[in-house]
Design an enzyme around this catalytic site. Structure first.
Site, mmCIF file in Angstrom:
data_model
loop_
_atom_site.group_PDB
_atom_site.id
_atom_site.type_symbol
_atom_site.label_atom_id
_atom_site.label_comp_id
_atom_site.label_asym_id
_atom_site.label_seq_id
_atom_site.Cartn_x
_atom_site.Cartn_y
_atom_site.Cartn_z
ATOM 1 N N SER A 10 16.316 -35.365 45.690
ATOM 2 C CA SER A 10 17.334 -36.422 45.703
ATOM 3 C C SER A 10 18.423 -36.155 46.728
ATOM 4 O O SER A 10 18.892 -37.075 47.411
ATOM 5 C CB SER A 10 17.958 -36.562 44.312
ATOM 6 O OG SER A 10 16.983 -36.788 43.335
ATOM 7 N N HIS A 58 23.351 -34.742 44.969
ATOM 8 C CA HIS A 58 23.439 -36.033 45.646
ATOM 9 C C HIS A 58 24.621 -36.060 46.612
ATOM 10 O O HIS A 58 24.485 -36.476 47.770
ATOM 11 C CB HIS A 58 23.620 -37.159 44.620
ATOM 12 C CG HIS A 58 22.470 -37.316 43.685
ATOM 13 N ND1 HIS A 58 22.513 -38.161 42.593
ATOM 14 C CD2 HIS A 58 21.241 -36.729 43.656
ATOM 15 C CE1 HIS A 58 21.363 -38.102 41.957
ATOM 16 N NE2 HIS A 58 20.575 -37.233 42.564
#
Length: 323
Positions: free
Chosen positions: A178, A230
């Site tokens: 991610s 992230h």
């Protein structure tokens, strides 16, 4: 968007008013790169997940949470849903294969986990979500900028996400690509900013990207999502985009076709592009160096940023953020 190609030494002219942001039918002929690296990454991620399930071998281990899910897959069946709702292996398998753990990185000299964790996924749902994001963003960027620059951005963004996650999420394990995918999203955002003047529909594109970024980072505020990875990946990709995705100003590629001398463009980049490039490069080097030193010295990032935990999870009456 597309790089401007040359045809037997002559540059193709851009249409007046700037290029539209994104590929349209008229731009198809101008695409300089055929994407292959992003599909190779996808195949590699799938292959690693298959190895995860092979190593996990759910039927051969006692399961306190019930029976293995999808037992018809035999050795490749998933852990019980109550244990892993993402349809994947156990946490012990992920730890064995390289999941990110602060204590092992810092005190057991296993820095390789900062890279290995990016290639692992917690389950089939986790894998499919990340692969969709990679294909949706990565193919378009590779078509425009080529495999070298996009590959560098993807891998360094994944590393940046791992470092920030290890600094601020010390008591949990973390896996997944991610952070690297957020890096591509950040690079797309900075590419639009640094090449602002060459696009015609830039405001609409900017607003669209902002909405996508806010939604994705907002999802990371829920429990059991590593939003630090992230954020670290996004910031890394954002800065790398300024450094690696800068494009010449309008008129530079066509300068040989312009009437001399007043209409000719004398500098390849605008002043604001050069300023952004230098600032981003300095911030990137300083950020990677300082965060890496802090990590391997065993610094607790939460001690320097008491409010940072709310960037990873916001507690409410419906859920807790405690591990």
């Amino acid at each position: 968007m597309a790089d401007v190609e040359t045809d037997k030494g002559r540059a193709r002219k851009r249409p007046r008013g700037g290029r539209a942001y994104g590929h349209g039918p008229a731009e198809a002929a101008e695409r300089a790169w055929t994407p292959w690296l992003v599909p190779v990454f996808v195949v590699a991620f799938v292959a690693v997940f298959v190895v995860e399930m092979y190593v996990n071998n759910c039927p051969d281990h006692a399961q306190p949470f019930g029976r293995c899910f999808a037992r018809f897959l035999h050795r490749f069946s998933f852990q019980p849903i109550r244990q892993n709702p993402l349809l994947g292996p156990s946490s012990s398998t992920l730890e064995k294969m390289g999941a990110l753990q602060w204590i092992k990185v810092v005190h057991q000299n296993q820095g390789w986990r900062l890279v290995a964790c990016v290639w692992l996924h917690a389950g089939l749902i986790h894998l499919l979500t990340n692969m969709f994001s990679l294909l949706f963003i990565g193919v378009r960027l590779e078509q425009q900028f080529g495999f070298v620059r996009i590959g560098v951005i993807y891998l360094l963004s994944g590393f940046g996400g791992s470092v920030l996650s290890a600094l601020l999420l010390m008591n949990s394990i973390s896996v997944g690509a991610s952070g690297a995918s957020f890096g591509l999203l950040g690079a797309m955002f900075s590419e639009l900013i640094i090449n602002w003047t060459i696009y015609s529909n830039r405001v609409a594109a900017l607003l669209t990207l902002l909405v996508i970024i806010i939604i994705n980072l907002g999802i990371g505020l829920f429990p059991h999502v590593d939003n630090f990875a992230h954020i670290g990946g996004f910031v890394s990709g954002f800065l790398l985009g300024f450094v690696l995705l800068i494009q010449p100003r309008v008129g530079w590629m066509e300068r040989d076709d312009l009437p001399p001398p007043s209409a000719q463009v004398t500098s390849k980049y605008k002043a604001y592009q050069c300023v952004l490039w230098v600032i981003a490069l300095l911030l990137l080097m300083a950020g990677f160096a300082s965060s890496s030193v802090m990590l391997f010295r065993g610094v607790n990032g939460n001690g320097h940023c008491h409010w940072c935990r709310y960037l990873n999870c916001v507690p409410t009456s419906r859920w807790s953020c405690e591990d």
